[in-house]
Design a protein around this motif. Structure first.
Motif, PDB file in Angstrom:
ATOM      1  N   THR A 177       0.924  -0.979  -0.058  1.00  0.00           N
ATOM      2  CA  THR A 177       0.200  -0.057   0.053  1.00  0.00           C
ATOM      3  C   THR A 177       1.145   1.665   0.248  1.00  0.00           C
ATOM      4  N   GLN A 178       2.312   0.960   0.685  1.00  0.00           N
ATOM      5  CA  GLN A 178       3.130   2.193   0.458  1.00  0.00           C
ATOM      6  C   GLN A 178       4.825   1.949   0.284  1.00  0.00           C
ATOM      7  N   THR A 179       5.020   2.506  -0.225  1.00  0.00           N
ATOM      8  CA  THR A 179       6.479   2.384  -0.570  1.00  0.00           C
ATOM      9  C   THR A 179       7.336   2.488   0.771  1.00  0.00           C
ATOM     10  N   SER A 180       7.246   2.507   1.799  1.00  0.00           N
ATOM     11  CA  SER A 180       7.385   2.761   3.056  1.00  0.00           C
ATOM     12  C   SER A 180       7.541   1.432   2.914  1.00  0.00           C
ATOM     13  N   SER A 181       7.277  -0.057   2.310  1.00  0.00           N
ATOM     14  CA  SER A 181       7.573  -1.430   2.755  1.00  0.00           C
ATOM     15  C   SER A 181       9.034  -1.471   2.280  1.00  0.00           C
ATOM     16  N   HIS A 189       0.301  12.617  12.542  1.00  0.00           N
ATOM     17  CA  HIS A 189       0.865  11.762  12.899  1.00  0.00           C
ATOM     18  C   HIS A 189       0.885   9.681  11.992  1.00  0.00           C
ATOM     19  N   PHE A 190       2.061   9.004  11.618  1.00  0.00           N
ATOM     20  CA  PHE A 190       2.662   8.410  10.741  1.00  0.00           C
ATOM     21  C   PHE A 190       3.129   7.482  11.681  1.00  0.00           C
ATOM     22  N   PRO A 191       2.815   5.877  12.081  1.00  0.00           N
ATOM     23  CA  PRO A 191       3.191   5.357  13.258  1.00  0.00           C
ATOM     24  C   PRO A 191       4.585   5.004  13.385  1.00  0.00           C
ATOM     25  N   PHE A 192       5.149   4.886  11.800  1.00  0.00           N
ATOM     26  CA  PHE A 192       6.148   4.662  11.602  1.00  0.00           C
ATOM     27  C   PHE A 192       7.651   5.539  12.144  1.00  0.00           C
ATOM     28  N   THR A 193       7.028   7.013  11.861  1.00  0.00           N
ATOM     29  CA  THR A 193       7.824   8.090  11.511  1.00  0.00           C
ATOM     30  C   THR A 193       7.398   8.854  13.010  1.00  0.00           C
ATOM     31  N   HIS A 229       1.516   6.038  -7.801  1.00  0.00           N
ATOM     32  CA  HIS A 229       3.125   5.928  -7.716  1.00  0.00           C
ATOM     33  C   HIS A 229       3.754   6.494  -6.297  1.00  0.00           C
ATOM     34  N   GLN A 230       4.456   6.333  -5.709  1.00  0.00           N
ATOM     35  CA  GLN A 230       5.241   6.841  -4.695  1.00  0.00           C
ATOM     36  C   GLN A 230       6.028   6.952  -5.063  1.00  0.00           C
ATOM     37  N   ILE A 231       7.183   7.987  -3.832  1.00  0.00           N
ATOM     38  CA  ILE A 231       8.675   7.602  -4.353  1.00  0.00           C
ATOM     39  C   ILE A 231       9.214   7.926  -2.736  1.00  0.00           C
ATOM     40  N   GLU A 232       9.609   7.252  -1.705  1.00  0.00           N
ATOM     41  CA  GLU A 232       9.615   7.183  -0.584  1.00  0.00           C
ATOM     42  C   GLU A 232      11.125   6.867  -0.867  1.00  0.00           C
ATOM     43  N   GLY A 233      11.843   8.089   0.709  1.00  0.00           N
ATOM     44  CA  GLY A 233      13.460   8.193   0.569  1.00  0.00           C
ATOM     45  C   GLY A 233      13.782   7.812   2.352  1.00  0.00           C
ATOM     46  N   TYR A 250      -0.364  -0.241  -3.851  1.00  0.00           N
ATOM     47  CA  TYR A 250      -2.171  -0.500  -4.349  1.00  0.00           C
ATOM     48  C   TYR A 250      -2.910  -0.289  -3.080  1.00  0.00           C
ATOM     49  N   ARG A 251      -4.219   0.579  -3.192  1.00  0.00           N
ATOM     50  CA  ARG A 251      -4.933   0.142  -2.651  1.00  0.00           C
ATOM     51  C   ARG A 251      -6.667   0.643  -2.566  1.00  0.00           C
ATOM     52  N   SER A 252      -7.248  -0.601  -2.283  1.00  0.00           N
ATOM     53  CA  SER A 252      -8.687  -0.687  -2.866  1.00  0.00           C
ATOM     54  C   SER A 252      -9.371   0.522  -2.125  1.00  0.00           C
ATOM     55  N   LEU A 305       3.175  15.475   0.358  1.00  0.00           N
ATOM     56  CA  LEU A 305       4.207  14.625   0.618  1.00  0.00           C
ATOM     57  C   LEU A 305       3.594  13.843   2.716  1.00  0.00           C
ATOM     58  N   GLY A 306       3.929  13.153   2.691  1.00  0.00           N
ATOM     59  CA  GLY A 306       3.840  12.055   3.668  1.00  0.00           C
ATOM     60  C   GLY A 306       5.455  12.453   4.925  1.00  0.00           C
ATOM     61  N   ALA A 307       5.978  12.658   6.123  1.00  0.00           N
ATOM     62  CA  ALA A 307       7.139  12.253   6.325  1.00  0.00           C
ATOM     63  C   ALA A 307       7.398  12.114   7.911  1.00  0.00           C
ATOM     64  N   GLY A 308       8.512  12.193   8.221  1.00  0.00           N
ATOM     65  CA  GLY A 308       9.118  12.568  10.390  1.00  0.00           C
ATOM     66  C   GLY A 308      10.482  11.578  10.287  1.00  0.00           C
ATOM     67  N   PHE A 311      15.775  10.284   8.820  1.00  0.00           N
ATOM     68  CA  PHE A 311      14.564  10.310   8.187  1.00  0.00           C
ATOM     69  C   PHE A 311      13.399   9.738   7.277  1.00  0.00           C
ATOM     70  N   ALA A 312      12.325   9.604   6.573  1.00  0.00           N
ATOM     71  CA  ALA A 312      11.739   9.246   5.429  1.00  0.00           C
ATOM     72  C   ALA A 312      10.488  10.563   4.935  1.00  0.00           C
ATOM     73  N   PHE A 313      10.085   9.662   4.262  1.00  0.00           N
ATOM     74  CA  PHE A 313       9.122  10.858   4.121  1.00  0.00           C
ATOM     75  C   PHE A 313       8.935   9.975   2.197  1.00  0.00           C
ATOM     76  N   GLY A 314       7.617   9.846   2.237  1.00  0.00           N
ATOM     77  CA  GLY A 314       6.549   9.113   1.288  1.00  0.00           C
ATOM     78  C   GLY A 314       6.007  10.534   0.283  1.00  0.00           C
ATOM     79  N   LEU A 315       6.577  10.410  -0.932  1.00  0.00           N
ATOM     80  CA  LEU A 315       5.532  11.118  -2.501  1.00  0.00           C
ATOM     81  C   LEU A 315       5.109  10.846  -2.920  1.00  0.00           C
TER      82      LEU A 315
HETATM   83  N1  PHE Z   1       3.421   5.680   3.042  1.00  0.00           N
HETATM   84  C1  PHE Z   1       2.976   6.949   4.083  1.00  0.00           C
HETATM   85  C2  PHE Z   1       1.525   7.805   3.302  1.00  0.00           C
HETATM   86  O1  PHE Z   1       1.429   6.208   2.376  1.00  0.00           O
HETATM   87  C3  PHE Z   1       4.054   8.336   3.505  1.00  0.00           C
HETATM   88  C4  PHE Z   1       5.142   8.408   4.915  1.00  0.00           C
HETATM   89  C5  PHE Z   1       6.291   7.463   3.621  1.00  0.00           C
HETATM   90  C6  PHE Z   1       4.836   9.211   5.806  1.00  0.00           C
HETATM   91  C7  PHE Z   1       7.631   8.010   4.881  1.00  0.00           C
HETATM   92  C8  PHE Z   1       6.036   8.672   6.643  1.00  0.00           C
HETATM   93  C9  PHE Z   1       7.589   8.688   5.761  1.00  0.00           C
HETATM   94  O2  PHE Z   1       0.970   7.833   3.594  1.00  0.00           O
END
Ligand code: PHE
Length: 339
Positions: free
Chosen positions: A169-173, A249-253, A209-213, A195-197, A283-286, A306-310
């Motif tokens: 569901t996210q490139t954070s994987s 809030h994101f559980p992983f940041t 599409h996402q771009i994870e950092g 992918y999301r339903s 985007l989301g980040a943290g 740090f991480a972000f998802g664009l």
């Molecule tokens: N994966 C998150 C999302 O899809 C975005 C995100 C990535 C947030 C990395 C924080 C860090 O919403």
């Protein structure tokens, strides 16, 4: 015999006139002048003639032969030039006709912008990490501090292959994969499909599409995150582009933020495009949650990151003023050929 010879000449000339091909001509030559031909047959009877008649008939026979030969070669020349003319006509090229247009393919706008963003990050010393789209629950959720039953899973419902395997569901994987395989310092981006339903509408698609950092090193702070994203946005939208971070809030940041970019249409004034906000959420980040670092075997006392998802679609739609996301997936050439 004289009559016979004259008759041969007459019928040979008639036959030649009606003859339409070089092959037929050759048949006629054999028929009239060949060893077993009509003229030879007559000449064979010369012995029966008297001594006075013989030279006369002989001369006539020679005359007939040479007349037929001349007629034959004239007809041959005629037929050859007719065939040549026919060939030239058939092979002629009309250079004034319009040419056949070659249609040249082009990059999809998603690909163009994806590559542009990859280039920007490569310029900042990042490398590109790939991860599977069919993923274990562990990498998509569990390792990212989203255990079974966590309420945040509800917002990312997806397609399950088995109970444990799903479409990510996210490139954070990719974060956990990278941290398991590499020791810090880590500096990667990971672009790809997720992918999301979700039901399809102008701003939602079950595939996007996402771009994870992800950056992990000693002494990494929120300032590094902000500087990196600012640099990205300036390269994408111009030097005067500003960003702002809003708590989220994101559980992983932890802490987490949503990042908005100044509306490049009204430059922060507020307009229809940004719904009068002056800023657009991108985007989301943290800062990577210590639990995630521990899950992946990295000591949070020593390292931080740090991480972000664009979201790629959002950037592409803003860039080209595309109002409906579905256009990006319909493969309609009337749309695609504009880019
Ligand atoms: N994966 C998150 C999302 O899809 C975005 C995100 C990535 C947030 C990395 C924080 C860090 O919403």
């Amino acid at each position: 015999m004289k009559q016979q010879l004259e008759q041969i000449e007459k019928s040979a000339k008639e036959a030649l006139c009606g003859c339409a091909s070089l092959a037929e001509l050759e048949e006629l030559r054999i028929r009239f002048l060949g060893k077993k031909g009509e003229l030879t047959a007559v000449l064979k009877q010369m012995g029966k003639l008297s001594a006075e008649e013989r030279p006369v008939i002989g001369q006539l026979a020679n005359q007939v032969r040479s007349d037929i030969e001349t007629a034959l070669s004239e007809r041959t020349a005629q037929l050859k030039s007719a065939a040549q003319a026919e060939k030239i006509k058939a092979e002629s090229i009309d250079v004034t006709l319009p040419g056949k247009e070659q249609s040249v393919g082009r990059l999809h706008p998603l690909t163009t912008v994806m590559r542009e963003i990859e280039e920007i990050f490569i310029g900042m010393g990042f490398s590109i990490a790939d991860g599977p789209e069919v993923e274990y629950d562990y990498y998509n959720f569990e390792a990212l501090n989203l255990p079974q039953g966590h309420p945040a899973r509800d917002t990312q419902d997806t397609f399950y292959i088995t109970e444990n395997i799903l479409l990510r569901t996210q490139t954070s994987s990719v974060q956990a994969h990278v941290m398991e395989q590499q020791k810090p310092p880590i500096r990667v981006i990971s672009p790809g499909r997720v992918y999301r339903s979700d039901a399809v509408d102008a701003t939602h698609s079950p595939l996007f599409h996402q771009i994870e950092g992800l950056v992990i090193d000693k002494g990494i702070t929120m300032a590094d995150l902000k500087g990196t994203l600012e640099m990205l946005m300036k390269r994408l939208y111009g030097e005067d582009c500003k960003i702002r971070l809003r708590p989220h809030h994101f559980p992983f940041t932890e802490p987490s933020a949503e990042v908005d970019v100044m509306c490049f249409h009204c430059h922060g004034e507020g307009c229809r495009l940004c719904k009068n906000e002056g800023y657009i959420e991108l985007l989301g980040a943290g800062m990577v949650h210590p639990k995630v670092l521990v899950n992946c075997g990295i000591d949070p006392e020593v390292y931080s990151g740090f991480a972000f998802g664009l979201g790629l679609e959002r950037i592409v739609m803003r860039r080209y003023s595309i109002q409906d996301m579905r256009l990006l997936y319909e493969n309609d050439l009337r749309f695609l050929s504009q880019f």
